[in-house]
Motif scaffolding. Sequence first.
Motif, mmCIF file in Angstrom:
data_model
loop_
_atom_site.group_PDB
_atom_site.id
_atom_site.type_symbol
_atom_site.label_atom_id
_atom_site.label_comp_id
_atom_site.label_asym_id
_atom_site.label_seq_id
_atom_site.Cartn_x
_atom_site.Cartn_y
_atom_site.Cartn_z
ATOM 1 N N SER A 1 0.807 -1.220 0.000
ATOM 2 C CA SER A 1 0.000 0.000 0.000
ATOM 3 C C SER A 1 0.845 1.277 0.000
ATOM 4 C CB SER A 1 -0.930 -0.008 1.211
ATOM 5 O OG SER A 1 -0.154 -0.009 2.404
ATOM 6 N N GLN A 2 2.135 1.161 -0.255
ATOM 7 C CA GLN A 2 3.045 2.302 -0.155
ATOM 8 C C GLN A 2 3.433 2.847 -1.527
ATOM 9 O OE1 GLN A 2 3.858 3.461 2.890
ATOM 10 N NE2 GLN A 2 2.833 1.779 3.909
ATOM 11 N N ILE A 3 3.709 4.137 -1.568
ATOM 12 C CA ILE A 3 4.314 4.735 -2.759
ATOM 13 C C ILE A 3 5.821 4.659 -2.544
ATOM 14 C CG2 ILE A 3 4.587 6.820 -4.152
ATOM 15 C CD1 ILE A 3 1.784 7.647 -3.087
ATOM 16 N N ILE A 4 6.512 3.954 -3.444
ATOM 17 C CA ILE A 4 7.927 3.641 -3.257
ATOM 18 C C ILE A 4 8.775 4.356 -4.294
ATOM 19 C CG2 ILE A 4 9.635 1.774 -3.228
ATOM 20 C CD1 ILE A 4 7.344 -0.115 -2.379
ATOM 21 N N THR A 5 9.856 4.985 -3.820
ATOM 22 C CA THR A 5 10.864 5.557 -4.716
ATOM 23 C C THR A 5 12.131 4.730 -4.549
ATOM 24 O OG1 THR A 5 11.966 7.601 -5.409
ATOM 25 C CG2 THR A 5 11.768 7.249 -3.041
ATOM 26 N N GLN A 6 12.895 4.626 -5.618
ATOM 27 C CA GLN A 6 14.116 3.811 -5.552
ATOM 28 C C GLN A 6 15.358 4.699 -5.613
ATOM 29 O OE1 GLN A 6 15.456 1.053 -8.796
ATOM 30 N NE2 GLN A 6 15.085 -0.482 -7.207
ATOM 31 N N ARG A 7 16.357 4.324 -4.845
ATOM 32 C CA ARG A 7 17.651 4.994 -4.864
ATOM 33 C C ARG A 7 18.729 3.931 -5.002
ATOM 34 N NH1 ARG A 7 21.384 7.722 -0.556
ATOM 35 N NH2 ARG A 7 22.501 9.176 -1.878
ATOM 36 N N TYR B 1 23.158 -4.728 -0.799
ATOM 37 C CA TYR B 1 22.303 -4.677 0.375
ATOM 38 C C TYR B 1 21.051 -3.920 -0.030
ATOM 39 C CZ TYR B 1 21.185 -4.020 5.369
ATOM 40 O OH TYR B 1 20.598 -4.044 6.616
ATOM 41 N N GLU B 2 19.904 -4.525 0.213
ATOM 42 C CA GLU B 2 18.620 -3.921 -0.162
ATOM 43 C C GLU B 2 17.857 -3.561 1.097
ATOM 44 O OE1 GLU B 2 15.211 -5.366 -3.142
ATOM 45 O OE2 GLU B 2 15.549 -6.762 -1.471
ATOM 46 N N GLU B 3 17.279 -2.359 1.106
ATOM 47 C CA GLU B 3 16.498 -1.961 2.276
ATOM 48 C C GLU B 3 15.312 -1.101 1.867
ATOM 49 O OE1 GLU B 3 18.816 0.838 4.870
ATOM 50 O OE2 GLU B 3 20.233 0.755 3.202
ATOM 51 N N TYR B 4 14.253 -1.240 2.620
ATOM 52 C CA TYR B 4 13.068 -0.400 2.487
ATOM 53 C C TYR B 4 12.968 0.384 3.783
ATOM 54 C CZ TYR B 4 11.729 -3.435 -1.397
ATOM 55 O OH TYR B 4 11.708 -4.125 -2.578
ATOM 56 N N ARG B 5 12.917 1.706 3.663
ATOM 57 C CA ARG B 5 12.835 2.514 4.873
ATOM 58 C C ARG B 5 11.914 3.712 4.644
ATOM 59 N NH1 ARG B 5 19.146 4.330 5.459
ATOM 60 N NH2 ARG B 5 19.181 5.915 3.868
ATOM 61 N N PRO B 6 11.375 4.265 5.734
ATOM 62 C CA PRO B 6 10.455 5.398 5.585
ATOM 63 C C PRO B 6 11.103 6.542 4.820
ATOM 64 C CG PRO B 6 10.451 4.592 7.846
ATOM 65 C CD PRO B 6 11.574 3.890 7.134
ATOM 66 N N TRP B 7 10.291 7.222 4.017
ATOM 67 C CA TRP B 7 10.775 8.324 3.189
ATOM 68 C C TRP B 7 9.633 9.307 3.038
ATOM 69 C CZ3 TRP B 7 15.423 9.753 1.956
ATOM 70 C CH2 TRP B 7 15.660 10.586 0.869
ATOM 71 N N HIS B 8 9.912 10.563 3.237
ATOM 72 C CA HIS B 8 8.838 11.560 3.197
ATOM 73 C C HIS B 8 9.172 12.687 2.227
ATOM 74 C CE1 HIS B 8 7.168 9.318 6.495
ATOM 75 N NE2 HIS B 8 8.309 9.428 7.140
ATOM 76 N N LYS B 9 9.753 12.310 1.095
ATOM 77 C CA LYS B 9 10.080 13.278 0.041
ATOM 78 C C LYS B 9 9.641 12.681 -1.284
ATOM 79 C CE LYS B 9 14.405 14.480 2.376
ATOM 80 N NZ LYS B 9 15.858 14.454 2.232
ATOM 81 N N ASN C 1 7.118 12.778 -3.024
ATOM 82 C CA ASN C 1 5.777 12.188 -3.038
ATOM 83 C C ASN C 1 5.792 10.683 -2.829
ATOM 84 O OD1 ASN C 1 4.477 14.701 -3.527
ATOM 85 N ND2 ASN C 1 5.101 14.563 -5.673
ATOM 86 N N ALA C 2 6.692 10.205 -1.968
ATOM 87 C CA ALA C 2 6.801 8.776 -1.683
ATOM 88 C C ALA C 2 6.723 8.529 -0.181
ATOM 89 C CB ALA C 2 8.104 8.223 -2.242
ATOM 90 N N ASP C 3 6.316 7.296 0.169
ATOM 91 C CA ASP C 3 6.236 6.887 1.568
ATOM 92 C C ASP C 3 7.455 6.082 1.992
ATOM 93 O OD1 ASP C 3 3.466 7.794 1.729
ATOM 94 O OD2 ASP C 3 2.980 5.991 0.556
ATOM 95 N N VAL C 4 8.035 5.364 1.004
ATOM 96 C CA VAL C 4 9.107 4.419 1.280
ATOM 97 C C VAL C 4 10.219 4.593 0.268
ATOM 98 C CG1 VAL C 4 9.692 1.943 1.320
ATOM 99 C CG2 VAL C 4 7.512 2.718 2.278
ATOM 100 N N MET C 5 11.453 4.520 0.753
ATOM 101 C CA MET C 5 12.604 4.491 -0.153
ATOM 102 C C MET C 5 13.096 3.048 -0.228
ATOM 103 S SD MET C 5 16.539 5.909 -0.189
ATOM 104 C CE MET C 5 16.289 6.957 1.142
ATOM 105 N N HIS C 6 13.225 2.577 -1.459
ATOM 106 C CA HIS C 6 13.832 1.262 -1.719
ATOM 107 C C HIS C 6 15.270 1.550 -2.113
ATOM 108 C CE1 HIS C 6 14.263 -2.381 -4.595
ATOM 109 N NE2 HIS C 6 14.679 -2.700 -3.384
#
Length: 176
Positions: free
Chosen positions: A17-23, A86-94, A96-101
């Motif tokens: 249910s999250q909007i995810i951005t990738q870095r 190393y892969e991680e999903y963590r909270p992100w509030h920029k 327009n995303a909820d999660v940073m992958h």
Amino acid sequence: MKLLRSTVHPDIQNLDSQIITQRLATRAITMQGDDILLLYTERYHDYSLPGGGLDEGEEQVDGMIRELEEETGALSIRNVQPFGFYEEYRPWHKDNADVMHMISYCYTCNVDKKLGNTRFESHEINNGMKPVWINLHEAIEHNLKTIELSEKKGMSIERETFILQMIADKKQQKES
């Protein structure tokens, strides 16, 4: 490149249910004997591998070399080899995303012990970042204490400490 670990931050309940951005990022592993080249960050009171985000269209090894030079002043970077990612999903509030992958591609390499000039970004300077050669086991022990005791720890310390412990384990296996 092999997966070292995949983690989801405890504050994230459901990725569906999250909007995810990738870095995409790179990390440099540079050792001489038992000493490893790390960045000490005063703000977070931790040690981390040199590295950072890849620029748009930048190759992983090129980004690792660029970040290593910028953050440590490393000279004569050579013998670059893949270590793992190393892969991680963590909270992100920029953005327009909820999660940073975040995917961190880690490479080993050799550099000269003597370092040149750094080219830190302003936030790195403000955080009190500096390159240091430190005993690998001392860095791990320091980070473990920071995880246990510090309220100002950053979100990356678990990743960094996990990778440092993997490096120590692989080094011990080679020496056995």
